[in-house]
Design an enzyme around this catalytic site. Structure first.
Site, mmCIF file in Angstrom:
data_model
loop_
_atom_site.group_PDB
_atom_site.id
_atom_site.type_symbol
_atom_site.label_atom_id
_atom_site.label_comp_id
_atom_site.label_asym_id
_atom_site.label_seq_id
_atom_site.Cartn_x
_atom_site.Cartn_y
_atom_site.Cartn_z
ATOM 1 N N GLY A 212 65.310 -8.166 0.874
ATOM 2 C CA GLY A 212 65.412 -9.723 0.530
ATOM 3 C C GLY A 212 64.295 -10.215 1.823
ATOM 4 C CG ASN A 213 62.729 -13.760 1.145
ATOM 5 O OD1 ASN A 213 63.199 -14.809 1.426
ATOM 6 N ND2 ASN A 213 62.257 -13.399 -0.202
ATOM 7 N NE ARG A 214 62.921 -13.113 9.577
ATOM 8 C CZ ARG A 214 63.618 -12.410 10.370
ATOM 9 N NH1 ARG A 214 64.849 -13.063 10.839
ATOM 10 N NH2 ARG A 214 63.122 -11.356 10.989
ATOM 11 C CB ALA A 279 60.963 -16.998 -0.598
#
Ligand code: CTP
Length: 402
Positions: A212-214, A279
């Site tokens: 995943g990402n932030r 994102a």
């Protein structure tokens, strides 16, 4: 204010008497005002006072016909909800704030707040400890995320003799806020269909883990919120986040880039603008495991093979006709050049460049610094500001492109 329908809600609190000045000044400025009171509100000021000031009957009870003899009690709450151009709850007690946050509708004011699609402004007033209590703060946060406008109380001496935040702001400030909101709700995006994506995507490694990402989703949610407040029909395709759904927004929850692609494609028809604030992962595990991957004491490393996901924005760019397409970019070097290249490559009308400075933490923050770059290469750098204000700036720009 002239001719505007302002519905004022008065709840139980010592500041209820100040709502009299609010109603008086609203009437003076040309608004038509109706007042709803909770039972606790009527303990502080009588309905008669508000009836005299507003020149209208006062609504206190779900089960009493407060209007005229020919109106229907069973639809009184809906009539009020539709009558209002704006609902202003001042003072808003901790109890009413909690009810609104959870949708508890056991009095007329709470029912109307639940039923109306119009902007709702809250002016919380209470003792400082009650206001600062995490329960009240969490309730206010979730209401703000859903698009309620909260005018924070001012600091000063409180009825209890203690000092802190809890006092009703000056009536002038409340009226200015109402004016601003009514101005925005001129509904300049009415009948426009806007699709917004927000948040990260999770790409499964196995049934338990993911890549995943932030991204927190706050920017995309702010755009959806602002667009809905300006009258647009908004669909929000959201990756995994803990954010509340803004009022009057249709939300579709997805997890992976593939699910986001499917949801976006299913809603592109008749859409005037697509804003890809999500994102989206560029790569995903090529062969997600069916079962949880076990730790093997013999192997020191685990290799994950990644494969490219579909670039949703690039795909939309290829087939777009009259639709306005907006992308986001986050670069850690050669920011402007990188964003311009993305705009060109993906055939966008506008790209919003997130600034990734040291002091400006994009992820999870309520503030951001962005630059907007249009097709002609015109760059508009915005100063640091709340994401909600950035959202309105982006929408102003999109309006000129639609
Ligand atoms: N985007 C998308 N689909 C993807 C990846 C990205 O629609 N699979 C969109 C994002 O929502 C964003 C824009 O493309 O609006 C820019 O994404 P970003 O990841 O910054 O750019 P990339 O083109 O993927 O390039 P790079 O990651 O190399 O910077």
């Amino acid at each position: 204010m002239r001719g505007k329908h302002v519905l004022v809600g008065v709840t139980g609190g010592i500041a209820a008497y100040k709502a009299g000045y609010l109603v008086r000044d609203l009437v003076k400025s040309g608004a038509e005002v109706k007042v709803m009171m909770t039972e606790a509100g009527t303990r502080f000021v009588t309905p008669l006072t508000f009836s005299a000031l507003s020149k209208n009957p006062v609504f206190t009870d779900l089960w009493t016909n407060n209007q005229s003899s020919d109106s229907d009690i069973s639809t009184q709450h809906i009539d009020l909800a539709n009558w209002a151009d704006v609902l202003v709850i001042a003072p808003a007690s901790a109890n009413t704030i909690a009810k609104l946050a959870y949708g508890i509708s056991d009095n007329l004011l709470a029912v109307v707040a639940l039923a109306t699609t119009r902007p709702i402004i809250l002016a919380p007033t209470m003792d400082a400890e009650m206001y600062l209590n995490p329960v009240t703060q969490n309730n206010l946060t979730s209401l703000k995320e859903r698009g309620y406008i909260v005018i924070p109380p001012v600091e000063g001496e409180l009825a209890s003799g203690l000092s802190g935040p809890g006092r009703l702001p000056e009536i002038k400030i409340i009226i200015e806020t109402i004016g601003k909101i009514l101005d925005q709700s001129h509904q300049d995006l009415k009948k426009k269909r806007i699709l917004v994506t927000a948040g990260p995507t999770y790409e499964a490694i196995d049934p338990v883990r993911f890549v995943g990402n932030r991204s927190s989703g706050k920017m995309g949610f702010a755009i959806a919120n602002a667009a809905a407040q300006r009258g647009a029909e908004v669909t929000l395709v959201a990756g995994p986040t803990h954010l509340e759904t803004p009022r009057n927004v249709t939300r579709i929850d997805v997890e992976s880039a593939q699910e986001m692609l499917t949801a976006v494609l299913a809603h592109t028809k008749k859409t005037d603008a697509i804003i890809m604030a999500a994102a989206v992962a560029d790569y995903r595990p090529a062969n997600p495991a069916k079962h949880k991957i076990k730790k093997h004491s013999s192997s020191k490393a685990l290799e994950l093979q990644l494969e490219a996901t579909t670039d949703i924005l690039a795909m939309l760019g290829k087939k777009k006709r009259s639709m306005t397409l907006v992308g986001f970019a986050l670069e850690t070097k050669d920011e402007l050049a990188g964003a311009k290249e993305k705009l060109r490559k993906k055939n966008l009308d506008l790209i919003v460049l997130n600034s990734f400075g040291k002091q400006n933490r994009v992820f999870g923050s309520n503030l951001n610094t962005v630059a907007m770059i249009d097709k002609r290469g015109k760059v508009e750098q915005l100063p640091i500001m709340p994401k909600f204000d950035i959202a309105n700036k982006i929408l102003n720009k999109i309006k000129t492109l639609l």
